[in-house]
Design a protein around this motif. Sequence first.
Motif, PDB file in Angstrom:
ATOM      1  N   VAL A 155       0.857  -1.188   0.000  1.00 12.15           N
ATOM      2  CA  VAL A 155       0.000   0.000   0.000  1.00 12.15           C
ATOM      3  C   VAL A 155       0.894   1.240   0.000  1.00 12.15           C
ATOM      4  O   VAL A 155       1.782   1.371   0.852  1.00 12.15           O
ATOM      5  CB  VAL A 155      -0.930   0.021   1.234  1.00 12.15           C
ATOM      6  CG1 VAL A 155      -1.805   1.264   1.210  1.00 12.15           C
ATOM      7  CG2 VAL A 155      -1.800  -1.233   1.282  1.00 12.15           C
ATOM      8  N   LEU A 156       0.663   2.139  -0.962  1.00 12.89           N
ATOM      9  CA  LEU A 156       1.444   3.357  -1.102  1.00 12.89           C
ATOM     10  C   LEU A 156       0.549   4.545  -0.763  1.00 12.89           C
ATOM     11  O   LEU A 156      -0.473   4.763  -1.422  1.00 12.89           O
ATOM     12  CB  LEU A 156       1.973   3.492  -2.533  1.00 12.89           C
ATOM     13  CG  LEU A 156       2.724   2.270  -3.094  1.00 12.89           C
ATOM     14  CD1 LEU A 156       3.127   2.520  -4.549  1.00 12.89           C
ATOM     15  CD2 LEU A 156       3.946   1.945  -2.250  1.00 12.89           C
ATOM     16  N   LEU A 157       0.926   5.301   0.269  1.00 15.60           N
ATOM     17  CA  LEU A 157       0.083   6.380   0.782  1.00 15.60           C
ATOM     18  C   LEU A 157       0.839   7.712   0.734  1.00 15.60           C
ATOM     19  O   LEU A 157       1.878   7.863   1.375  1.00 15.60           O
ATOM     20  CB  LEU A 157      -0.328   6.090   2.233  1.00 15.60           C
ATOM     21  CG  LEU A 157      -1.022   4.742   2.494  1.00 15.60           C
ATOM     22  CD1 LEU A 157      -1.204   4.522   3.995  1.00 15.60           C
ATOM     23  CD2 LEU A 157      -2.356   4.683   1.772  1.00 15.60           C
ATOM     24  N   ASP A 158       0.306   8.659  -0.023  1.00 17.05           N
ATOM     25  CA  ASP A 158       0.923   9.982  -0.123  1.00 17.05           C
ATOM     26  C   ASP A 158       0.090  10.969   0.696  1.00 17.05           C
ATOM     27  O   ASP A 158      -1.060  11.238   0.366  1.00 17.05           O
ATOM     28  CB  ASP A 158       0.974  10.417  -1.588  1.00 17.05           C
ATOM     29  CG  ASP A 158       1.939  11.579  -1.822  1.00 17.05           C
ATOM     30  OD1 ASP A 158       2.532  12.061  -0.840  1.00 17.05           O
ATOM     31  OD2 ASP A 158       2.097  11.986  -2.986  1.00 17.05           O
ATOM     32  N   GLU A 159       0.667  11.484   1.765  1.00 19.38           N
ATOM     33  CA  GLU A 159      -0.003  12.418   2.687  1.00 19.38           C
ATOM     34  C   GLU A 159      -1.368  11.878   3.141  1.00 19.38           C
ATOM     35  O   GLU A 159      -2.404  12.515   2.930  1.00 19.38           O
ATOM     36  CB  GLU A 159      -0.170  13.796   2.024  1.00 19.38           C
ATOM     37  CG  GLU A 159       1.124  14.480   1.637  1.00 19.38           C
ATOM     38  CD  GLU A 159       1.908  15.003   2.841  1.00 19.38           C
ATOM     39  OE1 GLU A 159       1.382  14.953   3.966  1.00 19.38           O
ATOM     40  OE2 GLU A 159       3.044  15.454   2.641  1.00 19.38           O
ATOM     41  N   PRO A 160      -1.398  10.724   3.804  1.00 22.13           N
ATOM     42  CA  PRO A 160      -2.682  10.086   4.125  1.00 22.13           C
ATOM     43  C   PRO A 160      -3.538  10.832   5.136  1.00 22.13           C
ATOM     44  O   PRO A 160      -4.755  10.649   5.167  1.00 22.13           O
ATOM     45  CB  PRO A 160      -2.266   8.718   4.673  1.00 22.13           C
ATOM     46  CG  PRO A 160      -0.874   8.910   5.174  1.00 22.13           C
ATOM     47  CD  PRO A 160      -0.258   9.898   4.228  1.00 22.13           C
ATOM     48  N   THR A 161      -2.939  11.685   5.979  1.00 21.92           N
ATOM     49  CA  THR A 161      -3.733  12.386   6.993  1.00 21.92           C
ATOM     50  C   THR A 161      -3.830  13.889   6.740  1.00 21.92           C
ATOM     51  O   THR A 161      -4.394  14.616   7.559  1.00 21.92           O
ATOM     52  CB  THR A 161      -3.149  12.163   8.402  1.00 21.92           C
ATOM     53  OG1 THR A 161      -1.820  12.686   8.446  1.00 21.92           O
ATOM     54  CG2 THR A 161      -3.137  10.684   8.756  1.00 21.92           C
ATOM     55  N   ILE A 168     -10.008  11.894  13.183  1.00 23.82           N
ATOM     56  CA  ILE A 168      -9.976  11.033  12.003  1.00 23.82           C
ATOM     57  C   ILE A 168      -8.534  10.694  11.637  1.00 23.82           C
ATOM     58  O   ILE A 168      -8.223   9.566  11.239  1.00 23.82           O
ATOM     59  CB  ILE A 168     -10.703  11.696  10.819  1.00 23.82           C
ATOM     60  CG1 ILE A 168     -12.164  11.943  11.182  1.00 23.82           C
ATOM     61  CG2 ILE A 168     -10.599  10.829   9.583  1.00 23.82           C
ATOM     62  CD1 ILE A 168     -12.931  10.702  11.582  1.00 23.82           C
ATOM     63  N   ALA A 169      -7.625  11.656  11.770  1.00 20.59           N
ATOM     64  CA  ALA A 169      -6.216  11.386  11.494  1.00 20.59           C
ATOM     65  C   ALA A 169      -5.687  10.296  12.416  1.00 20.59           C
ATOM     66  O   ALA A 169      -4.929   9.413  11.987  1.00 20.59           O
ATOM     67  CB  ALA A 169      -5.390  12.661  11.658  1.00 20.59           C
ATOM     68  N   ALA A 170      -6.101  10.331  13.681  1.00 23.09           N
ATOM     69  CA  ALA A 170      -5.681   9.291  14.629  1.00 23.09           C
ATOM     70  C   ALA A 170      -6.222   7.927  14.202  1.00 23.09           C
ATOM     71  O   ALA A 170      -5.536   6.904  14.331  1.00 23.09           O
ATOM     72  CB  ALA A 170      -6.167   9.640  16.037  1.00 23.09           C
ATOM     73  N   HIS A 171      -7.454   7.898  13.678  1.00 17.72           N
ATOM     74  CA  HIS A 171      -8.025   6.633  13.197  1.00 17.72           C
ATOM     75  C   HIS A 171      -7.236   6.102  12.005  1.00 17.72           C
ATOM     76  O   HIS A 171      -6.969   4.891  11.916  1.00 17.72           O
ATOM     77  CB  HIS A 171      -9.488   6.823  12.814  1.00 17.72           C
ATOM     78  CG  HIS A 171     -10.092   5.621  12.147  1.00 17.72           C
ATOM     79  ND1 HIS A 171     -10.303   4.429  12.814  1.00 17.72           N
ATOM     80  CD2 HIS A 171     -10.497   5.419  10.861  1.00 17.72           C
ATOM     81  CE1 HIS A 171     -10.829   3.550  11.974  1.00 17.72           C
ATOM     82  NE2 HIS A 171     -10.943   4.120  10.796  1.00 17.72           N
ATOM     83  N   VAL A 172      -6.838   6.983  11.082  1.00 20.64           N
ATOM     84  CA  VAL A 172      -6.053   6.559   9.922  1.00 20.64           C
ATOM     85  C   VAL A 172      -4.699   6.001  10.366  1.00 20.64           C
ATOM     86  O   VAL A 172      -4.236   4.972   9.868  1.00 20.64           O
ATOM     87  CB  VAL A 172      -5.873   7.730   8.936  1.00 20.64           C
ATOM     88  CG1 VAL A 172      -4.858   7.373   7.846  1.00 20.64           C
ATOM     89  CG2 VAL A 172      -7.207   8.100   8.309  1.00 20.64           C
ATOM     90  N   LEU A 192       6.393  14.950  10.182  1.00 19.29           N
ATOM     91  CA  LEU A 192       7.524  14.147  10.637  1.00 19.29           C
ATOM     92  C   LEU A 192       7.241  13.441  11.956  1.00 19.29           C
ATOM     93  O   LEU A 192       7.716  12.325  12.185  1.00 19.29           O
ATOM     94  CB  LEU A 192       8.770  15.025  10.757  1.00 19.29           C
ATOM     95  CG  LEU A 192       9.216  15.679   9.443  1.00 19.29           C
ATOM     96  CD1 LEU A 192      10.501  16.466   9.657  1.00 19.29           C
ATOM     97  CD2 LEU A 192       9.409  14.642   8.351  1.00 19.29           C
ATOM     98  N   GLN A 193       6.487  14.069  12.833  1.00 25.49           N
ATOM     99  CA  GLN A 193       6.127  13.417  14.089  1.00 25.49           C
ATOM    100  C   GLN A 193       5.301  12.165  13.812  1.00 25.49           C
ATOM    101  O   GLN A 193       5.499  11.123  14.445  1.00 25.49           O
ATOM    102  CB  GLN A 193       5.354  14.381  14.984  1.00 25.49           C
ATOM    103  CG  GLN A 193       5.016  13.798  16.352  1.00 25.49           C
ATOM    104  CD  GLN A 193       4.290  14.791  17.242  1.00 25.49           C
ATOM    105  OE1 GLN A 193       3.973  15.892  16.824  1.00 25.49           O
ATOM    106  NE2 GLN A 193       4.030  14.399  18.468  1.00 25.49           N
ATOM    107  N   GLU A 194       4.400  12.259  12.860  1.00 22.08           N
ATOM    108  CA  GLU A 194       3.573  11.119  12.484  1.00 22.08           C
ATOM    109  C   GLU A 194       4.431   9.991  11.909  1.00 22.08           C
ATOM    110  O   GLU A 194       4.270   8.820  12.273  1.00 22.08           O
ATOM    111  CB  GLU A 194       2.540  11.564  11.456  1.00 22.08           C
ATOM    112  CG  GLU A 194       1.604  10.487  10.969  1.00 22.08           C
ATOM    113  CD  GLU A 194       0.549  11.075  10.052  1.00 22.08           C
ATOM    114  OE1 GLU A 194      -0.545  11.404  10.553  1.00 22.08           O
ATOM    115  OE2 GLU A 194       0.820  11.212   8.835  1.00 22.08           O
TER     116      GLU A 194
END
Length: 305
Positions: A155-161, A168-172, A192-194
């Motif tokens: 799975v390739l994710l570009d800026e997913p949150t 919602i970002a926490a759920h992702v 970067l923290q994420e």
Amino acid sequence: MSDAAIEVTHLVKRFGPLTAVNDVTFTVNRGECFGLIGPNGAGKTTTFSIMCGFLYPNDGQVRILGADPTSPGALKQKVGVLPQDAVLPPYAKVGELLTYWAHLSGLADPQAKAKDVLERVQLPEVWDKRAGALSHGMAKRVSMAQALMGDPPVVLLDEPTAGLDPKIAAHVRQLIHEMKGRQTIVVSSHNLQELEQLCDTAAILDRGRVMQAGTMAELTARSAEFRIQIAKGNVPVEELKLLPGITSSSYDPATGALTVLFNGRDHASEEVITATLKYLIDRDVKVLTVSRGRSLEERVLQITR
């Protein structure tokens, strides 16, 4: 079977006179979460797009589970993709759109698969809504659902949150944590923290080149450095250097930050940290916090220009 899920080898991409990606090489092992890191213009999105098969390289190669992304249909049922600026057809209903995508992917029972991924992104209520009526955050999650369809091995994710509210970002992020080990994930993000929380390994790009790649512990020097925030007391910097395993120490009175470097190969980090804290406390130095290594943000700022 090779441990590598993704192999990027001497990758080069030019746009006229501009070399956007310049001899980029890295490997992502199966089950890892890998971060693509770097400032704007570093080559992250171009590298990501080549991995997805959206762009062709001028030189070098990419292999995903042994497949060449430039070959038509090579990534079908192998790779799920969330582009940074994914746009949904505004007049299509979400349920019909996801079902259609599942059908194109050759999945059995496409409608059931579509309903399942909407549940995973916590949006079952938008099944009958038109894509154009969705908020930015909802549209992002529908695009995320498409990337997760059928549980592809990569799975390739570009800026997913990006653009999502904190809940919602926490759920992702939780979804990504749950995928680790079962699927191989590449995340490109400015958060970067994420990335520090999510990723096992990463590559830091700048001006089209890989400046450093490795495990998150290596990138943040967790195995060779720790910091102690001092509240009060006289810090015996020179004496600390005599403790077993410590190679250097420095103290900034203005910020109260004590930085200690140590030999992580021959000395366990917990033993060095414990000995250092005991030495300080025995000398009536008051300690607020202890942290290993440096933040990923500090590391990126240090090695990019």
